[in-house]
Scaffold this motif. Structure first.
Motif, PDB file in Angstrom:
ATOM      1  N   PHE A  39      41.118  32.888  42.098  1.00 39.34           N
ATOM      2  CA  PHE A  39      40.262  33.679  41.510  1.00 39.34           C
ATOM      3  C   PHE A  39      39.766  35.164  43.385  1.00 39.34           C
ATOM      4  O   PHE A  39      40.304  34.417  44.201  1.00 39.34           O
ATOM      5  CB  PHE A  39      38.852  33.172  41.708  1.00 39.34           C
ATOM      6  N   GLY A  40      39.775  36.052  42.476  1.00 36.67           N
ATOM      7  CA  GLY A  40      39.850  37.037  44.036  1.00 36.67           C
ATOM      8  C   GLY A  40      38.508  37.668  43.092  1.00 36.67           C
ATOM      9  O   GLY A  40      38.447  37.670  42.297  1.00 36.67           O
ATOM     10  N   VAL A  41      38.568  39.540  43.852  1.00 34.17           N
ATOM     11  CA  VAL A  41      38.020  40.042  43.323  1.00 34.17           C
ATOM     12  C   VAL A  41      38.619  41.653  43.685  1.00 34.17           C
ATOM     13  O   VAL A  41      39.072  41.636  44.290  1.00 34.17           O
ATOM     14  CB  VAL A  41      36.987  40.684  44.426  1.00 34.17           C
ATOM     15  N   ALA A  42      38.059  42.388  41.801  1.00 35.54           N
ATOM     16  CA  ALA A  42      38.632  43.494  41.823  1.00 35.54           C
ATOM     17  C   ALA A  42      37.252  44.729  41.915  1.00 35.54           C
ATOM     18  O   ALA A  42      36.228  44.154  41.300  1.00 35.54           O
ATOM     19  CB  ALA A  42      39.717  43.100  40.489  1.00 35.54           C
ATOM     20  N   ARG A  43      37.744  45.926  42.582  1.00 35.91           N
ATOM     21  CA  ARG A  43      36.700  46.856  42.418  1.00 35.91           C
ATOM     22  C   ARG A  43      36.969  48.248  41.324  1.00 35.91           C
ATOM     23  O   ARG A  43      38.272  48.990  41.336  1.00 35.91           O
ATOM     24  CB  ARG A  43      37.158  47.605  43.663  1.00 35.91           C
ATOM     25  N   GLU A  44      36.741  48.705  40.577  1.00 36.04           N
ATOM     26  CA  GLU A  44      36.410  49.644  39.546  1.00 36.04           C
ATOM     27  C   GLU A  44      36.528  50.678  40.142  1.00 36.04           C
ATOM     28  O   GLU A  44      36.170  51.056  41.076  1.00 36.04           O
ATOM     29  CB  GLU A  44      35.268  49.890  38.370  1.00 36.04           C
ATOM     30  N   ARG A  45      38.426  51.322  40.229  1.00 39.39           N
ATOM     31  CA  ARG A  45      37.572  52.607  40.915  1.00 39.39           C
ATOM     32  C   ARG A  45      37.350  53.690  39.582  1.00 39.39           C
ATOM     33  O   ARG A  45      37.497  54.231  38.616  1.00 39.39           O
ATOM     34  CB  ARG A  45      39.361  53.070  41.047  1.00 39.39           C
ATOM     35  N   ALA A  46      36.839  55.061  40.385  1.00 37.84           N
ATOM     36  CA  ALA A  46      36.264  56.268  40.166  1.00 37.84           C
ATOM     37  C   ALA A  46      37.410  57.040  39.374  1.00 37.84           C
ATOM     38  O   ALA A  46      37.510  57.195  37.872  1.00 37.84           O
ATOM     39  CB  ALA A  46      35.761  56.609  40.767  1.00 37.84           C
ATOM     40  N   GLU A  47      38.794  56.629  39.623  1.00 42.97           N
ATOM     41  CA  GLU A  47      40.071  57.574  38.494  1.00 42.97           C
ATOM     42  C   GLU A  47      40.709  57.104  37.814  1.00 42.97           C
ATOM     43  O   GLU A  47      41.753  57.129  37.506  1.00 42.97           O
ATOM     44  CB  GLU A  47      40.694  58.018  39.656  1.00 42.97           C
ATOM     45  N   GLY A  48      40.080  55.368  37.235  1.00 38.06           N
ATOM     46  CA  GLY A  48      40.605  54.558  36.450  1.00 38.06           C
ATOM     47  C   GLY A  48      41.355  53.417  37.618  1.00 38.06           C
ATOM     48  O   GLY A  48      42.030  53.409  38.375  1.00 38.06           O
ATOM     49  N   GLY A  49      41.293  52.477  36.221  1.00 40.81           N
ATOM     50  CA  GLY A  49      42.537  50.976  37.090  1.00 40.81           C
ATOM     51  C   GLY A  49      41.068  50.243  37.540  1.00 40.81           C
ATOM     52  O   GLY A  49      40.387  50.946  38.689  1.00 40.81           O
ATOM     53  N   TRP A  50      41.368  49.072  37.888  1.00 37.25           N
ATOM     54  CA  TRP A  50      40.656  48.444  39.134  1.00 37.25           C
ATOM     55  C   TRP A  50      42.309  48.121  40.418  1.00 37.25           C
ATOM     56  O   TRP A  50      42.830  47.487  40.038  1.00 37.25           O
ATOM     57  CB  TRP A  50      40.003  47.089  38.434  1.00 37.25           C
ATOM     58  N   GLU A  51      41.218  48.287  41.562  1.00 33.30           N
ATOM     59  CA  GLU A  51      41.744  47.693  42.952  1.00 33.30           C
ATOM     60  C   GLU A  51      41.959  46.018  43.265  1.00 33.30           C
ATOM     61  O   GLU A  51      40.184  46.383  43.375  1.00 33.30           O
ATOM     62  CB  GLU A  51      41.595  49.033  43.989  1.00 33.30           C
ATOM     63  N   LEU A  52      42.625  45.768  43.405  1.00 31.78           N
ATOM     64  CA  LEU A  52      42.568  44.142  44.426  1.00 31.78           C
ATOM     65  C   LEU A  52      42.690  44.271  45.343  1.00 31.78           C
ATOM     66  O   LEU A  52      42.863  44.838  46.091  1.00 31.78           O
ATOM     67  CB  LEU A  52      43.991  43.605  43.286  1.00 31.78           C
ATOM     68  N   GLN A  53      41.407  43.495  45.733  1.00 33.14           N
ATOM     69  CA  GLN A  53      40.725  43.170  47.266  1.00 33.14           C
ATOM     70  C   GLN A  53      41.519  42.319  48.155  1.00 33.14           C
ATOM     71  O   GLN A  53      42.369  41.615  46.896  1.00 33.14           O
ATOM     72  CB  GLN A  53      38.875  43.400  47.175  1.00 33.14           C
TER      73      GLN A  53
END
Length: 393
Positions: free
Chosen positions: A74-88
């Protein structure tokens, strides 16, 4: 009990398909919605991409079976304003709470950078505290940013000679500034990657389709794990292959058994972990004589110096193994934890004060076995400190 069954040997994966009847392998060239993949990807036609494709296709022939490599990570992802999810960073938690703890630490670090008494500081601290609760959420929005705990299944490839070792194209950084031999020194290569609904590349699309076709064995896990995998196939039909991680496996009596958690970010880190095992844990667990211990220390020295993917020592055989991580993705982004995933309480801070005090008293006076472990650990720590400072061990 591990819901994925006995971790003493590699297992077949649960069937992820939603229908009871076997389906043909998904066709990556069909007109269905494209599977998400990681962005950025190697430039099509580049030497790196071409070599990765060759390696992937060779692995399909040499190691044709696909098996589970323990439970999910398991990890964490952040939703980007420009689209897509960035993995932390640190996509390596063995339970959802591990990822929540990491996210809570991230929020507290952000709070520390805000002025005392500011609304931003208070909001970040409140989010960190929320993630410490027994009913902590798997998703939350903090100061306009959406974060989610993300789940990845782990697989290994198996062939006639055992599990697949690292590939020539797998990054394996050499020691240098900031690397002291610590098994967690190499950053997770998935950190910063963006899950974006783009068409898969040659190797990614073929491997994703193959995984979906191959993982159709449903009699090796509990019914709730199997049911969750079928539900996930409906709600999150897309797939993403993250960069590989690595583990150690040992061959015992003709069977290969996992020997580590499988979250090392590079082959070298998995070798570092094996070296610690040989120098510290084996002599402690087996109460080796100095002569027997010396055999394991020489093997660990050889592992450090030569960096092999296979190692024989005292009649035992070890191999560094490549672990693939697969994230499912749906219309609203990457899949979070499933109900059947093991998820312990956040910390032992949930224990009554009296119980914690008794536990601390138990640890106050180490017995002979604990003292022996501490001696071995300190010896290894001194050796690594000497090595990182340019001295001789």
């Amino acid at each position: 009990m591990n819901p994925y069954g006995d971790d003493s040997a590699y297992r077949s994966a649960p069937d992820p398909t939603p229908d009871s009847a076997p389906d043909p392998a998904p066709d990556p060239t069909s007109d269905r919605a494209p599977d998400p993949v990681l962005d950025p990807a190697p430039e099509p036609g580049s030497p790196v991409a071409a070599l990765a494709d060759v390696e992937a296709w060779k692995a399909r022939k040499t190691y044709p079976s696909t098996l589970l490599a323990g439970g999910p990570v398991f990890g964490v992802a952040r939703e980007r304003a420009e689209g897509g999810w960035e993995l932390q960073p640190y996509f390596s938690g063995l339970a959802p709470q591990d990822a929540r703890d990491s996210l809570g630490s991230h929020f507290r670090a952000l709070a520390g950078a805000e002025p005392a008494g500011s609304a931003a500081r208070a909001e970040y601290l409140a989010a960190g505290d929320l993630l410490d609760q027994d009913d902590a959420p798997d998703e939350l929005t903090v100061r306009g940013e959406r974060f989610r705990v993300v789940r990845a299944e782990r697989f290994i490839r198996m062939g006639p000679d055992g599990p697949e070792p690292p590939r020539a194209t797998d990054p394996d950084p050499a020691p240098g500034p900031g690397r002291t031999g610590d098994p967690v020194a190499t950053p997770d290569p998935a950190a910063g990657l963006v899950i974006d609904p783009a068409p898969p590349g040659t190797s990614e699309g073929a491997i994703e389709a193959e995984l979906l076709a191959a993982l159709r064995k449903n009699d090796t896990v509990p019914s709730d794990v199997y049911d969750d995998s079928r539900t996930a196939a409906r709600t999150h039909p897309g797939t993403v292959l993250l960069p590989a991680t690595f583990m150690t496996a040992e061959r015992e009596g003709g069977r290969w058994r996992p020997h580590s958690t499988g979250t090392a970010a590079a082959p070298r880190d998995a070798r570092d972990g094996l070296a610690v095992h040989l120098r510290v844990l084996v002599p402690w667990q087996q109460d080796l004589t100095p002569e027997e211990h010396e055999v394991y220390k020489r093997a660990a020295d050889r592992l450090d110096a030569e960096q092999p993917d296979e190692l024989d020592v005292a009649g035992r055989h070890f191999r560094i193994v490549r672990v693939e991580r697969l994230v499912r993705v749906g219309p609203d982004g990457p899949e979070g934890p499933r109900p059947s995933d093991l998820d312990p309480l956040p910390t032992d801070s949930r224990l009554p004060e009296q119980s914690r005090s008794a536990h601390e008293d138990d640890l106050a006076e180490p017995d002979a076995s604990a003292r022996r472990f501490l001696e071995l650990f300190e010896e290894e720590h001194r050796r690594r400190t000497s090595r990182s400072s340019g001295g001789r061990s």
